[in-house]
Design an enzyme around this catalytic site. Structure first.
Site, short mmCIF file in Angstrom:
data_model
loop_
_atom_site.label_atom_id
_atom_site.label_comp_id
_atom_site.label_asym_id
_atom_site.label_seq_id
_atom_site.Cartn_x
_atom_site.Cartn_y
_atom_site.Cartn_z
N LYS A 14 -3.03 140.68 52.08
CA LYS A 14 -4.49 140.80 52.16
C LYS A 14 -4.94 142.24 51.87
O LYS A 14 -5.84 142.46 51.07
CB LYS A 14 -5.01 140.41 53.55
CG LYS A 14 -4.67 138.98 53.97
CD LYS A 14 -5.22 138.66 55.36
CE LYS A 14 -4.67 139.55 56.47
NZ LYS A 14 -3.22 139.40 56.70
N ARG A 89 -10.46 136.17 62.67
CA ARG A 89 -9.09 135.72 62.93
C ARG A 89 -9.05 134.61 63.96
O ARG A 89 -7.98 134.09 64.25
CB ARG A 89 -8.30 136.91 63.48
CG ARG A 89 -7.15 137.38 62.58
CD ARG A 89 -6.59 138.59 63.30
NE ARG A 89 -5.31 139.04 62.88
CZ ARG A 89 -5.11 140.02 62.00
NH1 ARG A 89 -6.09 140.57 61.36
NH2 ARG A 89 -3.88 140.43 61.77
N ARG A 124 7.69 146.65 54.80
CA ARG A 124 6.40 147.37 54.60
C ARG A 124 6.50 148.80 55.09
O ARG A 124 7.02 149.07 56.16
CB ARG A 124 5.29 146.63 55.34
CG ARG A 124 3.96 147.37 55.29
CD ARG A 124 2.78 146.46 55.52
NE ARG A 124 2.69 145.97 56.88
CZ ARG A 124 1.72 145.16 57.30
NH1 ARG A 124 0.77 144.75 56.47
NH2 ARG A 124 1.70 144.74 58.55
N ARG A 157 5.16 150.54 60.63
CA ARG A 157 4.28 150.25 61.76
C ARG A 157 5.10 149.72 62.93
O ARG A 157 6.05 148.98 62.76
CB ARG A 157 3.22 149.22 61.35
CG ARG A 157 2.02 149.86 60.70
CD ARG A 157 1.07 148.88 60.07
NE ARG A 157 0.78 147.73 60.91
CZ ARG A 157 -0.03 146.73 60.53
NH1 ARG A 157 -0.62 146.76 59.34
NH2 ARG A 157 -0.24 145.73 61.34
N ARG A 168 3.36 137.38 66.01
CA ARG A 168 2.13 137.42 65.21
C ARG A 168 2.00 136.17 64.35
O ARG A 168 0.89 135.66 64.16
CB ARG A 168 2.12 138.68 64.35
CG ARG A 168 1.86 139.93 65.19
CD ARG A 168 2.37 141.18 64.53
NE ARG A 168 1.63 141.52 63.34
CZ ARG A 168 2.12 142.27 62.36
NH1 ARG A 168 3.36 142.73 62.43
NH2 ARG A 168 1.38 142.55 61.32
P1 ADP Z 1 -1.42 142.06 54.94
O1 ADP Z 1 -2.58 143.00 54.78
O2 ADP Z 1 -1.78 140.64 54.61
O3 ADP Z 1 -0.75 142.18 56.27
P2 ADP Z 1 -0.05 143.82 53.00
O4 ADP Z 1 -1.06 143.95 51.92
O5 ADP Z 1 0.13 144.97 53.91
O6 ADP Z 1 -0.33 142.46 53.85
O7 ADP Z 1 1.35 143.44 52.32
C1 ADP Z 1 2.53 143.26 53.10
C2 ADP Z 1 3.73 143.87 52.37
O8 ADP Z 1 4.07 143.06 51.23
C3 ADP Z 1 3.50 145.27 51.83
O9 ADP Z 1 4.71 145.99 51.98
C4 ADP Z 1 3.15 145.06 50.35
O10 ADP Z 1 3.53 146.17 49.55
C5 ADP Z 1 3.99 143.81 50.01
N1 ADP Z 1 3.36 142.89 49.02
C6 ADP Z 1 2.06 142.54 48.95
N2 ADP Z 1 1.86 141.62 47.97
C7 ADP Z 1 3.08 141.37 47.41
C8 ADP Z 1 3.56 140.53 46.35
N3 ADP Z 1 2.72 139.72 45.64
N4 ADP Z 1 4.88 140.54 46.06
C9 ADP Z 1 5.72 141.32 46.77
N5 ADP Z 1 5.35 142.14 47.76
C10 ADP Z 1 4.05 142.18 48.09
P1 ADP Z 2 -1.60 142.36 59.61
O1 ADP Z 2 -2.45 142.09 58.43
O2 ADP Z 2 -0.26 142.94 59.29
O3 ADP Z 2 -1.53 141.23 60.60
P2 ADP Z 2 -3.71 144.03 60.76
O4 ADP Z 2 -3.63 145.43 60.36
O5 ADP Z 2 -4.76 143.16 60.17
O6 ADP Z 2 -2.25 143.45 60.54
O7 ADP Z 2 -3.87 143.91 62.34
C1 ADP Z 2 -3.01 144.61 63.23
C2 ADP Z 2 -3.32 144.22 64.67
O8 ADP Z 2 -4.67 144.60 64.99
C3 ADP Z 2 -3.25 142.72 64.96
O9 ADP Z 2 -1.94 142.29 65.27
C4 ADP Z 2 -4.20 142.63 66.17
O10 ADP Z 2 -3.57 143.10 67.35
C5 ADP Z 2 -5.29 143.61 65.80
N1 ADP Z 2 -6.39 142.98 65.03
C6 ADP Z 2 -6.79 143.28 63.77
N2 ADP Z 2 -7.82 142.52 63.37
C7 ADP Z 2 -8.09 141.70 64.43
C8 ADP Z 2 -9.05 140.64 64.66
N3 ADP Z 2 -9.94 140.30 63.72
N4 ADP Z 2 -9.01 140.01 65.85
C9 ADP Z 2 -8.14 140.36 66.81
N5 ADP Z 2 -7.21 141.32 66.66
C10 ADP Z 2 -7.18 141.99 65.49
#
Ligand code: ADP
Ligand code: ADP
Ligand code: ZN
Length: 211
Positions: A14, A89, A124, A157, A168
């Site tokens: 995302k 979420r 990541r 992280r 999660r």
């Molecule tokens: P989210 O915001 O949904 O948690 P991230 O954008 O941080 O996800 O992506 C999670 C990890 O996967 C990162 O290390 C990113 O570089 C990698 N990633 C994202 N999209 C792809 C893809 N299409 N193929 C391979 N790796 C990806």
């Molecule tokens: P990822 O995309 O890898 O799940 P985020 O960076 O979006 O991680 O979120 C990290 C953490 O921040 C979540 O595990 C949660 O604890 C908190 N968080 C983020 N967005 C929300 C939301 N909309 N509602 C509740 N908790 C949230």
């Protein structure tokens, strides 16, 4: 005007996709995860409330989230639209946004599997300064361990560890996945397969947005 939600499990891509789409569309990304991490770092009241939930991979209470989003979308840079990354979420968050009069044009759901996202989260690496995101194998920085954008040392992280990841994902399936049905009923759901490179996923997203 383009108001979007990017939905998907942790690690779906995302943030990565929102960053590319933001540049192409000229609208900001609003990431509650980034905002909460900044609040924790600064030691604000919201940061203090959020920290223990985040460390455990649990959701931060809806009341905290709704407040920060409602305030953020009022800022001037949101006048032409925005991308919500990682929010709503829960159904309660989705209803609260609707009750606040906030409407969306498209809800992009990145479809993937627990196995794929687990590999993505384990590899990541993020920049603590500018938030740029890399992956040790699928999206490496030019110099290992160093941010391409600002030269800062990359970190892993706290919540990107095996036990927290499993927690999660469980919470995603229980609390967040029902949002697909919620937005499907409103005719807004656009499902995009996450297979292939970051660029190919971006191509599919721009296509469902009609861009
Ligand atoms: P989210 O915001 O949904 O948690 P991230 O954008 O941080 O996800 O992506 C999670 C990890 O996967 C990162 O290390 C990113 O570089 C990698 N990633 C994202 N999209 C792809 C893809 N299409 N193929 C391979 N790796 C990806
Ligand atoms: P990822 O995309 O890898 O799940 P985020 O960076 O979006 O991680 O979120 C990290 C953490 O921040 C979540 O595990 C949660 O604890 C908190 N968080 C983020 N967005 C929300 C939301 N909309 N509602 C509740 N908790 C949230
Ligand atoms: Zn950086």
């Amino acid at each position: 005007m383009m108001k979007l939600i990017f939905l998907g499990p942790p690690g779906a891509g995302k943030g990565t996709q929102a960053s590319i789409a933001s540049k192409k569309l000229g609208i900001p990304t609003i990431s509650t995860g980034d905002m909460l991490r900044a609040a924790v770092k600064e030691g604000t009241e919201i940061g203090k409330q959020a920290k223990s939930f985040m460390d455990a991979g649990k959701l931060v209470p809806d009341s905290v989230i709704i407040g920060i989003v409602a305030e953020r979308v009022e800022k001037a840079d949101c006048a032409q639209g925005y991308i919500l990354d990682g929010v709503p979420r829960t159904l309660a968050q989705a209803r609260a946004l609707e009750d606040a009069g906030i409407r969306f044009d498209h809800v992009v759901s990145i479809e993937t599997t627990d196995q794929v996202v687990t590999q993505r989260l384990e590899g990541r690496r993020v920049c603590p300064d500018c938030g740029a995101t890399f992956h040790t194998t699928s999206n490496p920085s030019k110099v290992e361990g160093v941010c391409d954008a600002c030269g800062q040392a990359l970190i892993q992280r706290h919540d990107d560890q095996a036990e927290t990841i499993a927690n999660r994902l469980k919470i995603y399936h229980k609390e967040t996945e029902p949002l697909k049905e919620f937005y499907q009923q409103r005719g807004l759901l656009r499902q995009v397969e996450d297979t292939g490179s970051i660029e190919s996923v971006n191509g599919r997203i721009m296509a469902v947005l009609g861009k």
